[in-house]
Design a protein around this motif. Structure first.
Motif, PDB file in Angstrom:
ATOM      1  N   TYR A 127       0.819  -1.221   0.000  1.00 25.92           N
ATOM      2  CA  TYR A 127       0.000   0.000   0.000  1.00 25.92           C
ATOM      3  C   TYR A 127       0.853   1.271   0.000  1.00 25.92           C
ATOM      4  O   TYR A 127       0.392   2.327  -0.436  1.00 25.92           O
ATOM      5  N   ASP A 157       3.686   1.546  -1.675  1.00 24.62           N
ATOM      6  CA  ASP A 157       4.350   1.666  -2.975  1.00 24.62           C
ATOM      7  C   ASP A 157       3.473   0.996  -4.021  1.00 24.62           C
ATOM      8  O   ASP A 157       3.812  -0.029  -4.598  1.00 24.62           O
ATOM      9  N   THR A 158       2.307   1.604  -4.252  1.00 22.76           N
ATOM     10  CA  THR A 158       1.330   0.977  -5.144  1.00 22.76           C
ATOM     11  C   THR A 158       1.814   0.905  -6.583  1.00 22.76           C
ATOM     12  O   THR A 158       1.428  -0.003  -7.324  1.00 22.76           O
ATOM     13  N   ALA A 159       2.667   1.838  -7.004  1.00 20.98           N
ATOM     14  CA  ALA A 159       3.173   1.801  -8.381  1.00 20.98           C
ATOM     15  C   ALA A 159       3.988   0.530  -8.627  1.00 20.98           C
ATOM     16  O   ALA A 159       3.860  -0.122  -9.664  1.00 20.98           O
ATOM     17  N   ARG A 160       4.798   0.162  -7.662  1.00 21.79           N
ATOM     18  CA  ARG A 160       5.635  -1.029  -7.812  1.00 21.79           C
ATOM     19  C   ARG A 160       4.822  -2.315  -7.684  1.00 21.79           C
ATOM     20  O   ARG A 160       5.059  -3.289  -8.394  1.00 21.79           O
ATOM     21  N   TRP A 161       3.862  -2.306  -6.756  1.00 21.58           N
ATOM     22  CA  TRP A 161       3.105  -3.524  -6.458  1.00 21.58           C
ATOM     23  C   TRP A 161       1.652  -3.419  -6.914  1.00 21.58           C
ATOM     24  O   TRP A 161       0.753  -3.917  -6.257  1.00 21.58           O
ATOM     25  N   TRP A 162       1.455  -2.809  -8.070  1.00 22.45           N
ATOM     26  CA  TRP A 162       0.099  -2.464  -8.490  1.00 22.45           C
ATOM     27  C   TRP A 162      -0.841  -3.672  -8.544  1.00 22.45           C
ATOM     28  O   TRP A 162      -1.978  -3.614  -8.059  1.00 22.45           O
ATOM     29  N   GLU A 163      -0.414  -4.778  -9.118  1.00 18.83           N
ATOM     30  CA  GLU A 163      -1.307  -5.936  -9.240  1.00 18.83           C
ATOM     31  C   GLU A 163      -1.726  -6.462  -7.873  1.00 18.83           C
ATOM     32  O   GLU A 163      -2.899  -6.768  -7.658  1.00 18.83           O
ATOM     33  N   TYR A 212      -1.735  -4.732  -5.112  1.00 19.91           N
ATOM     34  CA  TYR A 212      -2.566  -3.674  -4.523  1.00 19.91           C
ATOM     35  C   TYR A 212      -4.002  -3.773  -5.035  1.00 19.91           C
ATOM     36  O   TYR A 212      -4.970  -3.748  -4.254  1.00 19.91           O
ATOM     37  N   GLU A 213      -4.159  -3.934  -6.335  1.00 21.14           N
ATOM     38  CA  GLU A 213      -5.490  -4.058  -6.929  1.00 21.14           C
ATOM     39  C   GLU A 213      -6.181  -5.321  -6.419  1.00 21.14           C
ATOM     40  O   GLU A 213      -7.381  -5.317  -6.128  1.00 21.14           O
TER      41      GLU A 213
END
Length: 282
Positions: A210, A212-218, A220-221
């Motif tokens: 949460y 670093d949502t750009a790095r862990w986007w999938e 996070y979604e």
């Protein structure tokens, strides 16, 4: 009259298949005859038919819930997030349909229900093997709940398989570990038939996602989709509890539970606990 009002549909130009005898009809494809002959009320009370149909329809929706949930778990095992998200979105929408069914049941008054309740014996939704499988696959692993199926070998086999298998949350955490996040080894190697115990290490993993949502986007979604699923599931259980309270008050349930008091306790359960506690930790 200034405006023509239609009172029938014009079929001219329509190529309707009036005689489906040589092909597959709507009724045959859906098994309508078997479906509509499955309602066998025990009394002549008007509301019993509605009571039966509501619960049978709920079992059909639960069948679809399990279909989507098992499919989503399979895709998570393969690291296929997209298809899993779609199936979980459908699962959440089905929960909305299940929630709405309680509004129909709530049109039955206490007096209506008491006219046939005694005829139900000890039968209860507590004995729904599909519901129990769904809870187990979501992650609410309480082995004691499986005892009610001891005299139903086929149902018990399905329930025990769901109990012993990794849940949706177990598989989600395994996927996070495969992507390089430090999920504790004790969580990954736990006994899946036991209740999941919240972990500070898992909460830390979700905090990383949460923050670093750009790095862990999938991930996070996917985490947000799990929250959506649990919220819809909780709403369904809440609506169930309030409907039971409205119809029988605080009477004991036909299956032997304390009724509303038991359903209230179930409202506090979390199947994805760290996805909720991380919101405070962020």
């Amino acid at each position: 009259m200034s405006e023509r009002i239609r009172t029938s549909v014009d079929l001219e130009g329509e190529n309707i298949h009036w005689d489906p005898r040589d092909g597959l009809s709507y009724s045959k494809y859906l098994g309508i005859d078997a479906l509509l002959s499955a309602q066998t009320p025990l009394t002549d009370e008007h509301d019993e038919m509605m009571f039966i149909i509501i619960h049978q329809a709920s079992e059909l929706w639960l069948k679809l819930c399990l279909h989507e949930l098992n499919g989503a778990i399979t895709h998570v095992q393969r690291d296929e997030v997209g298809p899993a998200l779609k199936m979980l979105a459908r699962f959440a929408r089905i929960q909305e349909q299940l929630s709405q069914s309680w509004a129909v049941l709530a049109t039955m008054t206490p007096s209506d229900y008491l006219r046939f309740r005694d005829k139900l014996g000890h039968s209860s939704g507590f004995q729904s093997w599909q519901y129990r499988c769904m809870e187990y696959r979501l992650g609410n692993k309480n082995p004691a709940m499986a005892r009610v199926f001891n005299k139903e070998p086929e149902a018990q086999a399905r329930v025990m398989a769901a109990l012993n298998a990794p849940s949706l949350y177990d598989e989600t955490l395994a996927m996070a570990a495969r992507r390089g996040l430090p999920v504790p080894a004790g969580v990954l190697g736990r006994d899946f038939a036991k209740s999941y115990e919240p972990s500070d290490g898992v909460e830390a993993v979700w905090r990383t996602v949460y923050q670093d949502t750009a790095r862990w986007w999938e991930l996070y979604e996917f985490a947000e989709k799990l929250v959506d699923v649990e919220q819809k599931f909780a709403q369904w259980r809440f609506n169930h509890m309030k409907t039971v309270e409205r119809i029988i008050g605080f009477r004991r349930g036909t299956g032997g539970s304390s009724g509303v008091s038991y359903l209230v306790k179930a409202l506090d359960l979390r199947v994805f606990p760290e996805l909720w506690t991380v919101r405070t930790a962020l």
